[in-house]
Design a protein around this motif. Structure first.
Motif, short mmCIF file in Angstrom:
data_model
loop_
_atom_site.label_atom_id
_atom_site.label_comp_id
_atom_site.label_asym_id
_atom_site.label_seq_id
_atom_site.Cartn_x
_atom_site.Cartn_y
_atom_site.Cartn_z
N GLY A 116 27.85 1.66 18.26
CA GLY A 116 26.67 2.47 18.54
C GLY A 116 25.81 2.78 17.33
O GLY A 116 24.94 3.66 17.40
N LEU A 117 26.02 2.07 16.23
CA LEU A 117 25.27 2.35 15.01
C LEU A 117 23.85 1.76 15.06
O LEU A 117 22.96 2.24 14.36
N VAL A 118 23.66 0.72 15.86
CA VAL A 118 22.35 0.06 15.94
C VAL A 118 21.88 0.09 17.39
O VAL A 118 22.52 -0.48 18.27
N ASN A 119 20.77 0.76 17.62
CA ASN A 119 20.18 0.85 18.95
C ASN A 119 18.86 0.09 18.95
O ASN A 119 18.18 -0.01 17.93
N THR A 120 18.47 -0.41 20.11
CA THR A 120 17.21 -1.16 20.19
C THR A 120 16.01 -0.27 19.84
O THR A 120 14.98 -0.78 19.39
N ASN A 121 16.14 1.02 20.03
CA ASN A 121 15.04 1.92 19.68
C ASN A 121 14.85 2.04 18.17
O ASN A 121 13.79 2.47 17.71
N ASP A 122 15.88 1.68 17.41
CA ASP A 122 15.82 1.83 15.97
C ASP A 122 15.29 0.59 15.25
O ASP A 122 15.02 0.63 14.06
N LEU A 123 15.16 -0.52 15.98
CA LEU A 123 14.74 -1.77 15.34
C LEU A 123 13.22 -1.81 15.16
O LEU A 123 12.47 -1.40 16.05
N PRO A 124 12.77 -2.30 14.03
CA PRO A 124 11.32 -2.49 13.86
C PRO A 124 10.85 -3.68 14.68
O PRO A 124 11.65 -4.50 15.13
N ASN A 125 9.57 -3.77 14.87
CA ASN A 125 9.00 -4.87 15.63
C ASN A 125 8.52 -5.96 14.68
O ASN A 125 8.25 -5.72 13.51
N GLY A 126 8.40 -7.17 15.18
CA GLY A 126 7.85 -8.27 14.39
C GLY A 126 8.84 -8.86 13.42
O GLY A 126 10.05 -8.86 13.63
N ILE A 127 8.30 -9.37 12.31
CA ILE A 127 9.11 -10.08 11.32
C ILE A 127 10.18 -9.18 10.71
O ILE A 127 11.26 -9.63 10.35
N ALA A 128 9.89 -7.90 10.58
CA ALA A 128 10.84 -6.97 9.97
C ALA A 128 12.14 -6.88 10.76
O ALA A 128 13.18 -6.49 10.21
N ALA A 129 12.12 -7.25 12.04
CA ALA A 129 13.32 -7.17 12.87
C ALA A 129 14.34 -8.24 12.50
O ALA A 129 15.53 -8.12 12.84
N ILE A 130 13.90 -9.30 11.82
CA ILE A 130 14.82 -10.39 11.47
C ILE A 130 15.95 -9.89 10.60
O ILE A 130 17.13 -10.21 10.83
N ASN A 131 15.64 -9.09 9.60
CA ASN A 131 16.67 -8.57 8.71
C ASN A 131 17.40 -7.37 9.30
O ASN A 131 18.54 -7.08 8.91
N ALA A 132 16.75 -6.67 10.23
CA ALA A 132 17.36 -5.46 10.80
C ALA A 132 18.29 -5.77 11.97
O ALA A 132 19.14 -4.95 12.31
N LEU A 133 18.14 -6.94 12.58
CA LEU A 133 18.95 -7.28 13.76
C LEU A 133 20.37 -7.64 13.35
O LEU A 133 20.57 -8.53 12.51
N PRO A 134 21.38 -6.98 13.91
CA PRO A 134 22.77 -7.30 13.54
C PRO A 134 23.21 -8.63 14.15
O PRO A 134 22.54 -9.21 15.00
N PHE A 135 24.39 -9.08 13.71
CA PHE A 135 24.91 -10.37 14.17
C PHE A 135 25.07 -10.41 15.69
O PHE A 135 24.73 -11.40 16.34
N LEU A 136 25.60 -9.33 16.27
CA LEU A 136 25.79 -9.31 17.72
C LEU A 136 24.46 -9.36 18.48
O LEU A 136 24.40 -9.82 19.60
#
Length: 217
Positions: A116-136
């Protein structure tokens, strides 16, 4: 004084000649651009162009537009291969544009990881999401795309649209046009997003999709 006058006249002549040459170059470039966007004359087209100018997607006033001459000397099978690639790229681009717009208006709000450490509401949009998206998160994306490719979701149950020829041609043309527009739109979104990452707030706006301000109301 005579030499000075002669030198002055030579300089003026050179300036006038340079200006004339520049005007001719501009006119030539404009004529070339106009010719590139003009419909090809029927009487002067090649055999291959004549065989493809009535294909789906060739619309007035441009007609069959192939500035890179990719269709020169190719077979119908090769043309169909190019058209299939264009269609797929257009579909991907339409989804990519929606992928930019949708997160700006709605988030599903679920956890991407079991802890529960990473929620979809916490992710940035666009290119910045590439580094913020976890492996799962990447696993979920790849699994979904694999299911679509394997089971053929979002298609007709029979695999073929049972429509009259004129209606089918109209819808195929619309899909191609939408895909072409989406490819241009996605390129602009990528350009704007990349520049905003390099120079945050360079355009003076707080929102990512500046071309659709109403989605933030």
């Amino acid at each position: 004084a005579t030499d000075d006058n002669r030198r002055t006249i030579e300089i003026i002549a050179q300036v006038l000649l340079s200006a004339t040459m520049m005007k001719l170059a501009v006119l030539a470039a404009m004529a070339g651009s106009a010719a590139a966007f003009a419909p090809a004359p029927v009487g002067k087209t090649t055999t291959h162009l004549n065989s493809f100018e009535d294909e789906i997607g060739a619309l007035p006033p441009v007609g069959f537009w192939d500035p890179a001459a990719l269709s020169d000397g190719i077979s119908q099978e090769k043309f169909d291969e190019y058209r299939l690639a264009e269609l797929k790229h257009g579909r991907v681009a339409q989804l990519a544009v929606l992928g930019y717009i949708a997160p700006e208006t709605y988030r599903f709000g679920y956890d991407l990881t079991p802890d529960g450490l990473v929620n979809t509401n916490d992710l940035p949009n666009g290119i910045a999401a590439i580094n913020a998206l976890p492996f799962l998160g990447w696993v979920q994306i790849i699994a979904f795309v694999g299911c679509v490719e394997t089971y053929g979701w979002f298609t007709s149950p029979t695999g073929v649209l049972d429509l009259p020829d004129d209606i089918l041609a109209k819808r195929q043309t619309a899909e191609l046009q939408h895909g072409r527009l989406a490819m241009l739109a996605f390129l602009e979104l990528i350009r704007h997003d990349s520049q905003n990452l390099t120079v945050p707030g360079f355009d003076g706006y707080d929102n990512l999709i500046t071309g659709l301000p109403f989605i933030y109301n």
